[in-house]
Scaffold this motif. Structure first.
Motif, PDB file in Angstrom:
ATOM      1  N   SER C  55       0.863  -1.178   0.000  1.00  0.00           N
ATOM      2  CA  SER C  55       0.000   0.000   0.000  1.00  0.00           C
ATOM      3  C   SER C  55       0.892   1.217   0.000  1.00  0.00           C
ATOM      4  O   SER C  55       0.997   1.940   0.990  1.00  0.00           O
ATOM      5  CB  SER C  55      -0.911  -0.001   1.226  1.00  0.00           C
ATOM      6  OG  SER C  55      -1.757   1.125   1.160  1.00  0.00           O
ATOM      7  N   THR C  56       1.553   1.419  -1.136  1.00  0.00           N
ATOM      8  CA  THR C  56       2.594   2.436  -1.237  1.00  0.00           C
ATOM      9  C   THR C  56       2.128   3.801  -0.747  1.00  0.00           C
ATOM     10  O   THR C  56       2.812   4.463   0.036  1.00  0.00           O
ATOM     11  CB  THR C  56       3.049   2.588  -2.703  1.00  0.00           C
ATOM     12  OG1 THR C  56       3.279   1.282  -3.227  1.00  0.00           O
ATOM     13  CG2 THR C  56       4.328   3.392  -2.801  1.00  0.00           C
ATOM     14  N   ARG C  57       0.948   4.220  -1.209  1.00  0.00           N
ATOM     15  CA  ARG C  57       0.537   5.584  -0.926  1.00  0.00           C
ATOM     16  C   ARG C  57       0.124   5.784   0.519  1.00  0.00           C
ATOM     17  O   ARG C  57       0.439   6.812   1.126  1.00  0.00           O
ATOM     18  CB  ARG C  57      -0.585   5.981  -1.856  1.00  0.00           C
ATOM     19  CG  ARG C  57      -0.104   5.954  -3.311  1.00  0.00           C
ATOM     20  CD  ARG C  57      -1.186   6.373  -4.211  1.00  0.00           C
ATOM     21  NE  ARG C  57      -2.422   5.747  -3.770  1.00  0.00           N
ATOM     22  CZ  ARG C  57      -3.598   6.022  -4.257  1.00  0.00           C
ATOM     23  NH1 ARG C  57      -3.698   6.895  -5.218  1.00  0.00           N
ATOM     24  NH2 ARG C  57      -4.653   5.412  -3.802  1.00  0.00           N
ATOM     25  N   LEU C 274      -9.886   6.190  -3.937  1.00  0.00           N
ATOM     26  CA  LEU C 274      -8.732   5.880  -4.800  1.00  0.00           C
ATOM     27  C   LEU C 274      -8.145   4.500  -4.451  1.00  0.00           C
ATOM     28  O   LEU C 274      -8.316   4.030  -3.343  1.00  0.00           O
ATOM     29  CB  LEU C 274      -7.668   6.972  -4.729  1.00  0.00           C
ATOM     30  CG  LEU C 274      -8.094   8.376  -5.198  1.00  0.00           C
ATOM     31  CD1 LEU C 274      -6.863   9.279  -5.290  1.00  0.00           C
ATOM     32  CD2 LEU C 274      -8.800   8.331  -6.551  1.00  0.00           C
ATOM     33  N   PRO C 275      -7.485   3.822  -5.366  1.00  0.00           N
ATOM     34  CA  PRO C 275      -7.226   4.252  -6.743  1.00  0.00           C
ATOM     35  C   PRO C 275      -8.441   4.114  -7.663  1.00  0.00           C
ATOM     36  O   PRO C 275      -9.278   3.242  -7.457  1.00  0.00           O
ATOM     37  CB  PRO C 275      -6.128   3.286  -7.200  1.00  0.00           C
ATOM     38  CG  PRO C 275      -6.403   2.028  -6.438  1.00  0.00           C
ATOM     39  CD  PRO C 275      -6.909   2.490  -5.095  1.00  0.00           C
ATOM     40  N   ARG C 276      -8.490   5.021  -8.660  1.00  0.00           N
ATOM     41  CA  ARG C 276      -9.361   4.800  -9.812  1.00  0.00           C
ATOM     42  C   ARG C 276      -8.653   3.861 -10.775  1.00  0.00           C
ATOM     43  O   ARG C 276      -7.434   3.947 -10.921  1.00  0.00           O
ATOM     44  CB  ARG C 276      -9.573   6.116 -10.589  1.00  0.00           C
ATOM     45  CG  ARG C 276     -10.268   7.206  -9.870  1.00  0.00           C
ATOM     46  CD  ARG C 276     -10.480   8.389 -10.817  1.00  0.00           C
ATOM     47  NE  ARG C 276      -9.240   9.146 -11.051  1.00  0.00           N
ATOM     48  CZ  ARG C 276      -9.126  10.178 -11.898  1.00  0.00           C
ATOM     49  NH1 ARG C 276     -10.172  10.547 -12.635  1.00  0.00           N
ATOM     50  NH2 ARG C 276      -7.997  10.826 -12.032  1.00  0.00           N
ATOM     51  N   ASP C 277      -9.422   3.041 -11.476  1.00  0.00           N
ATOM     52  CA  ASP C 277      -8.828   2.226 -12.538  1.00  0.00           C
ATOM     53  C   ASP C 277      -8.889   3.031 -13.833  1.00  0.00           C
ATOM     54  O   ASP C 277      -9.854   2.958 -14.579  1.00  0.00           O
ATOM     55  CB  ASP C 277      -9.586   0.903 -12.677  1.00  0.00           C
ATOM     56  CG  ASP C 277      -8.919  -0.008 -13.700  1.00  0.00           C
ATOM     57  OD1 ASP C 277      -8.063   0.482 -14.465  1.00  0.00           O
ATOM     58  OD2 ASP C 277      -9.236  -1.196 -13.719  1.00  0.00           O
ATOM     59  N   ASN C 278      -7.818   3.799 -14.086  1.00  0.00           N
ATOM     60  CA  ASN C 278      -7.852   4.713 -15.231  1.00  0.00           C
ATOM     61  C   ASN C 278      -7.690   4.019 -16.572  1.00  0.00           C
ATOM     62  O   ASN C 278      -7.767   4.666 -17.606  1.00  0.00           O
ATOM     63  CB  ASN C 278      -6.724   5.760 -15.113  1.00  0.00           C
ATOM     64  CG  ASN C 278      -6.771   6.556 -13.842  1.00  0.00           C
ATOM     65  OD1 ASN C 278      -6.189   6.159 -12.838  1.00  0.00           O
ATOM     66  ND2 ASN C 278      -7.462   7.678 -13.867  1.00  0.00           N
ATOM     67  N   ARG C 279      -7.438   2.710 -16.550  1.00  0.00           N
ATOM     68  CA  ARG C 279      -7.310   2.011 -17.831  1.00  0.00           C
ATOM     69  C   ARG C 279      -8.632   1.932 -18.548  1.00  0.00           C
ATOM     70  O   ARG C 279      -8.733   1.820 -19.756  1.00  0.00           O
ATOM     71  CB  ARG C 279      -6.828   0.569 -17.600  1.00  0.00           C
ATOM     72  CG  ARG C 279      -5.386   0.453 -17.180  1.00  0.00           C
ATOM     73  CD  ARG C 279      -5.053  -0.968 -16.808  1.00  0.00           C
ATOM     74  NE  ARG C 279      -5.920  -1.448 -15.723  1.00  0.00           N
ATOM     75  CZ  ARG C 279      -5.682  -2.538 -14.998  1.00  0.00           C
ATOM     76  NH1 ARG C 279      -4.608  -3.261 -15.244  1.00  0.00           N
ATOM     77  NH2 ARG C 279      -6.500  -2.914 -14.047  1.00  0.00           N
ATOM     78  N   ILE C 297     -11.040  14.583  -5.333  1.00  0.00           N
ATOM     79  CA  ILE C 297     -10.300  13.369  -4.946  1.00  0.00           C
ATOM     80  C   ILE C 297      -8.846  13.633  -4.570  1.00  0.00           C
ATOM     81  O   ILE C 297      -8.289  12.932  -3.741  1.00  0.00           O
ATOM     82  CB  ILE C 297     -10.366  12.290  -6.052  1.00  0.00           C
ATOM     83  CG1 ILE C 297      -9.786  12.807  -7.379  1.00  0.00           C
ATOM     84  CG2 ILE C 297     -11.808  11.828  -6.255  1.00  0.00           C
ATOM     85  CD1 ILE C 297      -9.759  11.748  -8.489  1.00  0.00           C
ATOM     86  N   PHE C 298      -8.212  14.621  -5.161  1.00  0.00           N
ATOM     87  CA  PHE C 298      -6.811  14.863  -4.824  1.00  0.00           C
ATOM     88  C   PHE C 298      -6.693  15.774  -3.600  1.00  0.00           C
ATOM     89  O   PHE C 298      -5.772  15.629  -2.810  1.00  0.00           O
ATOM     90  CB  PHE C 298      -6.054  15.427  -6.024  1.00  0.00           C
ATOM     91  CG  PHE C 298      -6.051  14.472  -7.194  1.00  0.00           C
ATOM     92  CD1 PHE C 298      -5.520  13.197  -7.050  1.00  0.00           C
ATOM     93  CD2 PHE C 298      -6.610  14.817  -8.409  1.00  0.00           C
ATOM     94  CE1 PHE C 298      -5.531  12.288  -8.107  1.00  0.00           C
ATOM     95  CE2 PHE C 298      -6.623  13.927  -9.473  1.00  0.00           C
ATOM     96  CZ  PHE C 298      -6.085  12.655  -9.320  1.00  0.00           C
ATOM     97  N   THR C 301      -6.813  13.289  -0.805  1.00  0.00           N
ATOM     98  CA  THR C 301      -5.550  12.661  -0.369  1.00  0.00           C
ATOM     99  C   THR C 301      -4.642  13.689   0.303  1.00  0.00           C
ATOM    100  O   THR C 301      -3.943  13.359   1.259  1.00  0.00           O
ATOM    101  CB  THR C 301      -4.806  11.945  -1.517  1.00  0.00           C
ATOM    102  OG1 THR C 301      -4.528  12.870  -2.578  1.00  0.00           O
ATOM    103  CG2 THR C 301      -5.622  10.785  -2.056  1.00  0.00           C
TER     104      THR C 301
END
Lengths: 338, 338, 338
Positions: C55-57, C274-279, C297-298, C301
């Motif tokens: 969970s990097t972020r 987040l995360p959104r799946d931006n793909r 959303i930003f 965070t």
């Protein structure tokens, strides 16, 4: 030994005078280790904390020790340098990193590899374990723990009765610790293990040649009787022909609360290099001892922090400035309900 | 270029005036890089050090550089953001982290990806390598090393004779370095490589169009003769049809002590972006050169630290305060027996 | 609740008075979070940041929060303690590390495991997510974001209209957030989801029993109409019998710029854990909203950083000293072209 500017590679570097300096320095640092005071003595210093095999707790212990002295730490985050995967030598890796930092801690699975790092380094290197080789800070924190727990010092430790229990053949911890204890006089060693996992003869011979008493036995009850220190280690089932074979021993060399109360001196302390395998019912030191006052295993890891702080302070040559850089902290450690 | 508040993505951003500012700042920081002084100029600043591919030494170099200026570092510990594994874009990952820190360093295997991070970030981004793209700090530290080793400066480097040896086709290092050197006048490039690994024609054409001399050869002895700088790179066997094919070349482009003494100018310096593959007898720069005074490869990585410190100080806009925040350190670096 | 010295394991520990203290503390820390001021209030303090799943972020957010208060951080670098791989219990791992540091953050995939860490620890433990269990700082930063974005406070939030959209069945985020919002009066919940992914009945019943209005619908347009907050979550295709089945829903619960302008209140804010799946083209919150002023959303965070800073300050008992330790920074944050 002169600490300032030296590599720390082996317990064999330490004489009684060195232990005295190290432990006095550690004692001074105890309030800093507990977070009751801040210390800035390594302000501006940078540690390269290089771990080439997994060892979360040892890595964090060195990391915390350096931070508590006011230094900053650059950690490796994997178990191999990416450049070493491409064939880079220990020499090149060490020389490069030693140009970035002021001191290095190195853990590596191959015996002798940390010496190679030291030979190429511009800065002092502390060995945090080189496979079956040495891990000097472990033996030093073990000895520091014995003195503190038993209320003895380097002059009154002579005559100590130490039982070492479990796998005495492959454990580098007990070999280094026995070597370190041999510096004193008239230590009574009781080595308790399955016949297959006896203390190597060269260690036994060395201790006897230095005038110490060595008793070897497979009998747990006789082995631990009248000891001041019972140092348990893990029976490593992977060393046996079958797990069943190992299981037979595991129970016989485990201590639980009932066993302690019945067969051990009430003042004896229980030590262990950790980790214990708590999954097993036959864990060397049973979970039912967790709140037992003679279980010293967690005070032992606590002592690891302060002994490593002392090593850093001495190798960086700042031991004289420690107390002048003490500062109050604004936070007050407490835990509700604890 | 205005450093303060800018992303550093490519060597193409740098003109002569920028190099002058960068290298003067680096020179001021040398005692801090060596741990002789502490510096607090980035007190309160936080670096996000994001490495999406393994590169232990480059990561530690940026990490150490920021710490030596008094800042703190948040590192990634794996090679993928867990959120990006779930499909998160570079945009989102960058925007989120850029809200936590004051500057970011990004290494990523895909060309162009660091630009995507920069486009979404609230804070400056330094490119630490985007696959076959750019890695500007490497070329900058290489140039800084040449000036220092040869006792030249940005005004007296004109006319330099530089041999680049090995895989000149795929190495981003030599491309960026050639581009950077093209800013000066009358540089004599000697490109020494197997025919299969020649410097791309667009680089050669660019250099000639800027008035520089370019000689291309497969002959090692002719290629390195009379050079001021011999910049060796790894012959990457994986580029060849067979390893045997590659082996044929490896020997021909390796330098050892005897070769240097016989065929190279005695004042020439040996450089390499590292790592060397020290396993091989045909290592580009043989281990028998390790104590040779003209082997500059480790002074080159040492210079990497100070050049990255200067990049941080300039991008954060604190270069004017550097010297006013110098402080003595309590430790004194020395290594017994060194 | 008394923050100082307490573990933070669940949103259920928080009453209105606690939220008031937490958010006032967070507001004070905003200039420090943005890097406009330095703060030393946790000088000398050490965080053990233990992440047993990727969970990097979240890890970097806690890491940055502690650093911004002047503390130092020891991070895990893998997802398992090497000692725990050998069978060590959560008890032993926690007790050992808690002897090195002053506070711990623990993330672990198993529900209840963080409680085990807390029970064995010498120092306060903050739960950063225990699998399907709790992740209290997420719900707290969500609430903080709503107040700030809508220019409300804890007294004027009553009557809020909140639409939660997507997978309401498995998402621990929406469960905790709903629980936290239930502390206020007359909240209008609109739960918008496929029938298969409805909010669990016990949550709905609990909210109604506390006097709140709950509307449940599968109709996106009706569901988000007239909302103050639209809290989107990911439709987790892995929960469905087939990906095709999931795809059918994904489009129906996605918001893009055109949808927002046509069907949502212009003052409504868009949130997402987040995360959104931006793909995916059917991303819950389309990339075409990235510069939309209502996309929060930003900023959400960003708020995570300051809420976690406030949690640290309160649990360490230093909230009264925060402002007296503010210091100017020498760097000035700006980004050219931004």
């Amino acid at each position: 030994m002169q600490f300032h500017g030296s590599h720390i590679l082996s317990v064999e570097q330490f004489g009684l005078a060195d232990l005295s300096v190290l432990f006095q320095t550690a004692a001074k640092l105890e309030p800093v280790a507990r977070g009751e005071l801040a210390c800035d003595v390594l302000d501006g210093a940078l540690l390269g904390n290089l771990f080439f095999e997994p060892s979360t707790r040892t890595r964090m212990s060195f990391d915390a020790a350096f931070c508590r002295l006011g230094g900053r730490v650059c950690d490796t985050t994997g178990f191999q340098f990416s450049s070493m995967a491409k064939g880079e030598s220990n020499h090149d890796a060490s020389r490069v990193i030693s140009g970035y930092v002021d001191i290095m801690v190195v853990r590596h699975p191959q015996m002798g590899s940390v010496k190679e790092f030291a030979d190429a380094s511009l800065v002092p290197v502390i060995n945090a374990g080189d496979g079956p080789g040495e891990h000097p800070s472990q033996a030093l924190l073990d000895l520091y723990t014995m003195l503190k727990e038993l209320n003895r010092d380097l002059n009154t430790i002579n005559g100590l009765k130490v039982a070492m229990v479990g796998d005495l053949r492959f454990g580098r911890t007990v070999h280094s610790l026995a070597k370190l204890l041999s510096l004193f006089k008239d230590i009574h060693f009781s080595f308790v293990s399955p016949a297959e996992l006896k203390m190597p003869a060269y260690v036994v011979d060395f201790l006897r040649a230095r005038g110490h008493t060595v008793k070897e036995t497979t009998d747990m009850i006789a082995g631990v009787a009248n000891s001041d220190v019972i140092y348990a280690t893990r029976i490593q089932e992977e060393r046996f022909e079958s797990i069943d074979e190992a299981q037979r021993f595991k129970g016989s060399y485990a201590i639980n609360s009932a066993f302690f109360d019945r067969y051990c001196d009430s003042h004896a302390i229980l030590m262990h290099p950790l980790p214990r395998d708590n999954r097993s019912e036959s864990c060397e030191l049973n979970n039912d001892l967790n709140s037992h006052p003679q279980l010293a295993i967690f005070r032992q890891t606590d002592n690891g922090l302060v002994v490593r702080m002392a090593m850093f302070a001495l190798v960086m040559g700042v031991e004289k400035d420690i107390e002048t850089t003490f500062r109050p902290v604004r936070f007050q450690k407490k835990l509700i309900g604890a």
